[in-house]
Design a protein around this motif. Structure first.
Motif, PDB file in Angstrom:
ATOM      1  N   VAL A   1     -13.182  -4.716   3.262  1.00 41.79           N
ATOM      2  CA  VAL A   1     -12.043  -4.514   4.159  1.00 41.79           C
ATOM      3  C   VAL A   1     -12.027  -3.030   4.497  1.00 41.79           C
ATOM      4  CG1 VAL A   1      -9.515  -4.563   4.360  1.00 41.79           C
ATOM      5  CG2 VAL A   1     -10.717  -6.427   3.169  1.00 41.79           C
TER       6      VAL A   1
ATOM      7  N   TYR B   1     -13.056  -0.667   1.670  1.00 39.96           N
ATOM      8  CA  TYR B   1     -12.666  -1.188   0.366  1.00 39.96           C
ATOM      9  C   TYR B   1     -13.505  -2.400  -0.003  1.00 39.96           C
ATOM     10  CZ  TYR B   1      -8.277   1.482   0.849  1.00 39.96           C
ATOM     11  OH  TYR B   1      -7.339   2.470   0.998  1.00 39.96           O
TER      12      TYR B   1
ATOM     13  N   GLN C   1       0.841  -1.195   0.000  1.00 41.34           N
ATOM     14  CA  GLN C   1       0.000   0.000   0.000  1.00 41.34           C
ATOM     15  C   GLN C   1       0.875   1.242   0.000  1.00 41.34           C
ATOM     16  OE1 GLN C   1      -2.655   0.801   3.370  1.00 41.34           O
ATOM     17  NE2 GLN C   1      -4.181   1.609   1.939  1.00 41.34           N
TER      18      GLN C   1
ATOM     19  N   PHE D   1     -10.532 -13.381   8.856  1.00 41.95           N
ATOM     20  CA  PHE D   1      -9.241 -13.140   8.223  1.00 41.95           C
ATOM     21  C   PHE D   1      -8.562 -11.992   8.965  1.00 41.95           C
ATOM     22  CE2 PHE D   1     -11.022 -14.516   3.820  1.00 41.95           C
ATOM     23  CZ  PHE D   1     -11.066 -15.829   4.248  1.00 41.95           C
TER      24      PHE D   1
ATOM     25  N   TRP E   1     -10.192  -6.794   7.937  1.00 41.93           N
ATOM     26  CA  TRP E   1     -11.221  -7.504   7.168  1.00 41.93           C
ATOM     27  C   TRP E   1     -12.553  -7.350   7.882  1.00 41.93           C
ATOM     28  CZ3 TRP E   1     -14.126 -11.806   8.722  1.00 41.93           C
ATOM     29  CH2 TRP E   1     -14.916 -12.391   7.721  1.00 41.93           C
TER      30      TRP E   1
ATOM     31  N   PHE F   1      -4.986  -9.352   9.436  1.00 38.56           N
ATOM     32  CA  PHE F   1      -3.815  -8.733   8.837  1.00 38.56           C
ATOM     33  C   PHE F   1      -2.740  -8.496   9.897  1.00 38.56           C
ATOM     34  CE2 PHE F   1      -5.263  -7.415   4.614  1.00 38.56           C
ATOM     35  CZ  PHE F   1      -6.641  -7.477   4.732  1.00 38.56           C
ATOM     36  N   GLY F   2      -1.504  -8.473   9.446  1.00 33.14           N
ATOM     37  CA  GLY F   2      -0.441  -7.969  10.279  1.00 33.14           C
ATOM     38  C   GLY F   2      -0.523  -6.457  10.362  1.00 33.14           C
ATOM     39  N   PRO F   3       0.239  -5.843  11.278  1.00 31.68           N
ATOM     40  CA  PRO F   3       0.163  -4.389  11.493  1.00 31.68           C
ATOM     41  C   PRO F   3       0.868  -3.570  10.421  1.00 31.68           C
ATOM     42  CG  PRO F   3       1.781  -5.366  12.944  1.00 31.68           C
ATOM     43  CD  PRO F   3       1.100  -6.511  12.253  1.00 31.68           C
TER      44      PRO F   3
ATOM     45  N   LEU G   1     -17.373 -11.143   4.258  1.00 34.79           N
ATOM     46  CA  LEU G   1     -17.298 -11.897   2.998  1.00 34.79           C
ATOM     47  C   LEU G   1     -18.704 -12.334   2.610  1.00 34.79           C
ATOM     48  CD1 LEU G   1     -15.216 -14.926   1.881  1.00 34.79           C
ATOM     49  CD2 LEU G   1     -17.583 -15.298   2.490  1.00 34.79           C
TER      50      LEU G   1
ATOM     51  N   TYR H   1     -11.657 -17.788   9.532  1.00 31.03           N
ATOM     52  CA  TYR H   1     -12.332 -16.528   9.824  1.00 31.03           C
ATOM     53  C   TYR H   1     -12.229 -16.203  11.315  1.00 31.03           C
ATOM     54  CZ  TYR H   1     -14.367 -17.362   5.251  1.00 31.03           C
ATOM     55  OH  TYR H   1     -14.531 -17.613   3.916  1.00 31.03           O
TER      56      TYR H   1
ATOM     57  N   HIS I   1     -15.508  -9.351  -0.742  1.00 27.43           N
ATOM     58  CA  HIS I   1     -15.192  -8.964   0.630  1.00 27.43           C
ATOM     59  C   HIS I   1     -15.314  -7.450   0.794  1.00 27.43           C
ATOM     60  CE1 HIS I   1     -12.973 -12.823   1.504  1.00 27.43           C
ATOM     61  NE2 HIS I   1     -12.821 -12.785   0.192  1.00 27.43           N
TER      62      HIS I   1
ATOM     63  N   GLN J   1     -10.177   0.443   6.665  1.00 24.48           N
ATOM     64  CA  GLN J   1      -8.930   1.009   7.181  1.00 24.48           C
ATOM     65  C   GLN J   1      -9.264   2.321   7.864  1.00 24.48           C
ATOM     66  OE1 GLN J   1      -5.843   1.863   4.223  1.00 24.48           O
ATOM     67  NE2 GLN J   1      -4.306   1.234   5.716  1.00 24.48           N
TER      68      GLN J   1
ATOM     69  N   TYR K   1       1.723  -5.374   4.074  1.00 23.00           N
ATOM     70  CA  TYR K   1       0.915  -6.095   5.051  1.00 23.00           C
ATOM     71  C   TYR K   1       0.859  -7.581   4.690  1.00 23.00           C
ATOM     72  CZ  TYR K   1      -1.108  -1.536   6.348  1.00 23.00           C
ATOM     73  OH  TYR K   1      -1.307  -0.240   6.770  1.00 23.00           O
TER      74      TYR K   1
ATOM     75  N   GLY L   1      -4.048   0.323  10.226  1.00 22.53           N
ATOM     76  CA  GLY L   1      -3.870  -0.805   9.333  1.00 22.53           C
ATOM     77  C   GLY L   1      -5.180  -1.305   8.746  1.00 22.53           C
ATOM     78  N   LEU L   2      -5.079  -2.446   8.082  1.00 19.79           N
ATOM     79  CA  LEU L   2      -6.222  -3.029   7.380  1.00 19.79           C
ATOM     80  C   LEU L   2      -6.977  -3.984   8.289  1.00 19.79           C
ATOM     81  CD1 LEU L   2      -4.297  -3.834   4.089  1.00 19.79           C
ATOM     82  CD2 LEU L   2      -5.895  -1.940   4.450  1.00 19.79           C
TER      83      LEU L   2
END
Lengths: 107, 117
Positions: free
Chosen positions: B37, B95, A38, A96, B47, A98-100, B50, A94, B35, B39, A87, B44-45
């Protein structure tokens, strides 16, 4: 939930250099791991899925490896357009997660 | 070329409702899971949800379960996110993301939701 960690949180690198980012899952996720790039003010871009498979159109300078709980993203021959935040994300179960993120900037 | 265009972002009052839409093109829409998502500003992102290709299965992150509903209309190549009882922590860029199997493929540019108190 599966927790994802990344190290380092940020790093500085030179144009032409190589960087490696580590991602760790709190429990085994097989190879259900993706990487995203990103840039500021932009939507994320999918780079890698299944830990090591490149998304269509992603250059081979990006490579991923790992399985289970430990994964790496390596970027070789860094170019100005590669400086961004990266990321990791698990999609094994579930929700899902993400890392930071790891911010890669220019040295 | 795959295109995902989100719309419906707005400033909404605490406890209010909002519906996001995502118009898809450039692929066989009803073959793919989709999906959302989000922010939060400077963060950060995360989720959010879905929906399966046929709309019969949905999953949500815990913080939105019971408040958000994801749906799709395969005749209109669109997915939606109905957001109710909005909280300040729902403030984010949302998103729309095309799935490919379980992993993510293409991303839209996002729709900004701001919850004001």
């Amino acid at each position: 939930d599966i927790q994802m960690t990344q190290s380092p949180s940020s790093l500085s690198a030179s144009v032409g250099g190589r960087v490696t980012i580590t991602c760790r899952a709190s429990q085994g996720i097989s190879n259900s791991l993706a990487w995203f790039q990103q840039k500021p003010g932009k939507a994320p871009k999918s780079l890698i899925y299944a830990a090591s498979s490149l998304q269509s159109g992603v250059p081979s300078k990006f490579s991923g490896s790992g399985s289970g709980t430990d994964f790496t993203l390596t970027i070789s021959s860094l170019q100005p357009e590669d400086f961004a935040t990266y990321y990791c994300q698990q999609y094994n179960s579930y929700p899902f997660t993400f890392g930071p993120g790891t911010k890669v900037d220019i040295k | 070329e795959v295109q995902l265009v989100e719309s419906g972002g707005a400033v909404v009052q605490l406890g209010g409702s909002l519906r996001l839409s995502c118009a898809a093109s450039g692929f066989t829409f009803d073959d793919y899971n989709m999906h959302w998502v989000r922010q939060a500003p400077g963060k950060g992102l995360e989720w959010v949800s879905l929906i399966s290709w046929d709309g019969t299965t949905t999953y949500y992150t815990a913080s939105v379960k019971g408040r958000f509903t994801m749906s799709r209309d395969n005749n209109k190549n669109s997915v939606y996110l109905q957001m109710n009882r909005l909280r300040p922590e729902d403030t984010a860029l949302y998103y729309c993301v095309k799935g490919a199997g379980h992993y993510f493929d293409q991303w839209g540019e996002g729709a900004l939701v701001t919850v004001s108190s």
